[in-house]
Scaffold this motif. Structure first.
Motif, short mmCIF file in Angstrom:
data_model
loop_
_atom_site.label_atom_id
_atom_site.label_comp_id
_atom_site.label_asym_id
_atom_site.label_seq_id
_atom_site.Cartn_x
_atom_site.Cartn_y
_atom_site.Cartn_z
N ARG A 47 0.82 -1.22 0.00
CA ARG A 47 0.00 0.00 0.00
C ARG A 47 0.85 1.26 0.00
NH1 ARG A 47 -3.25 -1.64 5.05
NH2 ARG A 47 -2.06 0.08 5.86
N GLU A 48 1.94 1.22 0.74
CA GLU A 48 2.76 2.43 0.88
C GLU A 48 4.19 2.05 1.19
OE1 GLU A 48 1.87 4.39 4.92
OE2 GLU A 48 0.03 3.35 4.36
N SER A 49 5.08 2.99 0.99
CA SER A 49 6.49 2.79 1.29
C SER A 49 6.82 3.55 2.58
CB SER A 49 7.34 3.29 0.13
OG SER A 49 8.70 3.08 0.43
N PRO A 50 6.88 2.85 3.69
CA PRO A 50 7.13 3.55 4.95
C PRO A 50 8.54 4.10 5.02
CG PRO A 50 7.18 1.19 5.31
CD PRO A 50 6.80 1.41 3.88
N ASP A 51 8.65 5.27 5.57
CA ASP A 51 9.96 5.89 5.77
C ASP A 51 9.88 6.74 7.03
OD1 ASP A 51 12.61 6.39 5.19
OD2 ASP A 51 12.18 8.07 3.88
N ASN A 52 10.92 6.65 7.83
CA ASN A 52 10.97 7.43 9.06
C ASN A 52 9.77 7.13 9.97
OD1 ASN A 52 12.24 9.16 10.82
ND2 ASN A 52 11.18 10.96 10.03
N ILE A 53 9.55 5.84 10.20
CA ILE A 53 8.41 5.40 10.99
C ILE A 53 8.87 4.28 11.91
CG2 ILE A 53 7.61 3.68 9.32
CD1 ILE A 53 4.75 4.64 9.96
N GLY A 54 8.14 4.06 12.97
CA GLY A 54 8.46 2.98 13.89
C GLY A 54 7.25 2.09 14.10
N PHE A 55 7.50 0.80 14.30
CA PHE A 55 6.44 -0.16 14.57
C PHE A 55 6.71 -0.84 15.90
CE2 PHE A 55 6.26 0.13 9.97
CZ PHE A 55 4.90 0.19 9.75
N LEU A 67 10.11 -8.06 10.22
CA LEU A 67 11.50 -7.78 9.89
C LEU A 67 11.92 -8.52 8.61
CD1 LEU A 67 14.15 -6.40 10.68
CD2 LEU A 67 14.62 -8.37 12.15
N LYS A 68 11.49 -9.75 8.46
CA LYS A 68 11.80 -10.51 7.24
C LYS A 68 11.21 -9.81 6.01
CE LYS A 68 11.14 -15.08 5.06
NZ LYS A 68 12.14 -14.89 4.08
N ALA A 69 9.97 -9.35 6.11
CA ALA A 69 9.34 -8.64 4.99
C ALA A 69 10.08 -7.34 4.68
CB ALA A 69 7.86 -8.37 5.30
N LEU A 70 10.48 -6.62 5.71
CA LEU A 70 11.24 -5.38 5.50
C LEU A 70 12.58 -5.66 4.83
CD1 LEU A 70 10.41 -3.67 8.91
CD2 LEU A 70 9.73 -2.83 6.65
N ASN A 71 13.28 -6.71 5.29
CA ASN A 71 14.56 -7.08 4.69
C ASN A 71 14.38 -7.46 3.22
OD1 ASN A 71 16.16 -6.63 6.96
ND2 ASN A 71 15.91 -8.70 7.73
N GLU A 72 13.35 -8.24 2.92
CA GLU A 72 13.09 -8.64 1.53
C GLU A 72 12.81 -7.42 0.64
OE1 GLU A 72 9.93 -11.50 1.40
OE2 GLU A 72 11.20 -13.11 2.17
N ALA A 73 12.14 -6.42 1.20
CA ALA A 73 11.80 -5.21 0.44
C ALA A 73 12.96 -4.22 0.40
CB ALA A 73 10.57 -4.55 1.05
N LYS A 74 14.08 -4.61 0.98
CA LYS A 74 15.29 -3.77 1.02
C LYS A 74 15.04 -2.43 1.71
CE LYS A 74 17.76 -6.25 -2.39
NZ LYS A 74 17.54 -7.52 -1.79
N ILE A 75 14.20 -2.48 2.75
CA ILE A 75 13.95 -1.29 3.57
C ILE A 75 14.92 -1.35 4.74
CG2 ILE A 75 12.27 -0.16 5.08
CD1 ILE A 75 10.12 -1.07 3.06
N ALA A 76 15.72 -0.31 4.86
CA ALA A 76 16.78 -0.29 5.87
C ALA A 76 16.20 -0.14 7.27
CB ALA A 76 17.75 0.85 5.57
N VAL A 77 16.54 -1.09 8.12
CA VAL A 77 16.13 -1.08 9.52
C VAL A 77 17.39 -0.88 10.34
CG1 VAL A 77 15.05 -2.44 11.36
CG2 VAL A 77 14.23 -2.69 9.00
N PRO A 78 17.51 0.13 11.15
CA PRO A 78 16.51 1.09 11.59
C PRO A 78 16.56 2.44 10.86
CG PRO A 78 18.39 1.25 13.04
CD PRO A 78 18.71 0.21 12.00
N GLU A 79 17.35 2.55 9.80
CA GLU A 79 17.49 3.84 9.14
C GLU A 79 16.17 4.38 8.58
OE1 GLU A 79 21.27 1.78 9.44
OE2 GLU A 79 19.39 1.17 8.51
N GLN A 80 15.38 3.52 7.96
CA GLN A 80 14.08 3.95 7.42
C GLN A 80 12.93 3.59 8.34
OE1 GLN A 80 15.06 2.03 3.40
NE2 GLN A 80 13.44 3.48 2.90
#
Length: 143
Positions: A47-55, A67-80
């Motif tokens: 739905r959206e590309s989260p950036d500068n957000i916390g869960f 975390l696995k889904a974020l890693n697969e999407a190449k979303i940097a944790v915790p930078e993004q």
């Protein structure tokens, strides 16, 4: 409080409302397991590309799946995206990046419950006691 709502969810919503940061689109609900965390995060990412957000996940398995889904999407944790789990299960320190988690002293909770029950039986105490145990945050690499 409505009887069907999880007490953690209820108080989270109340706190977020007071702080004026409640976003219903970012509250994702399902089962409390790794697969649900993974599927819910993938759904959110579609739905959206989260950036500068916390869960904050309701438990560590949900957070590990997310975390696995974020890693697969190449979303940097915790930078993004920052991520926190709850319970500090042993695997939390071994995932990548290692999961920040709220430690709940489950053993102390169990001992306290048994002690309260024994006291009530031994002393014939008729009045209920409410006990609050501190939690602590175990800061790792996802925050």
């Amino acid at each position: 409080m409505p009887p069907t709502e999880d007490i953690r969810e209820y108080y989270f919503r109340q706190y977020a409302k007071v702080k004026k940061v409640l976003n219903e689109d970012l509250i994702l609900l399902d089962h409390f397991n790794v697969d649900s965390g993974y599927q819910l995060m993938k759904k959110l990412l579609s739905r959206e590309s989260p950036d500068n957000i916390g869960f904050i996940a309701a438990n560590d398995p949900l957070a590990i799946g997310a975390l696995k889904a974020l890693n697969e999407a190449k979303i940097a944790v915790p930078e993004q995206v920052s991520l926190i789990g709850i319970n500090d299960i042993s695997i939390s320190k071994y995932v990548y990046p290692s999961l920040t988690s709220i430690r709940i002293e489950k053993e102390l909770m169990g001992k306290t419950a048994v002690n309260l029950m024994m006291e009530r039986l031994r002393d014939d105490r008729q009045i209920c006691k409410k006990v609050f145990l501190e939690t602590s945050i175990v800061k790792r690499e996802t925050t």
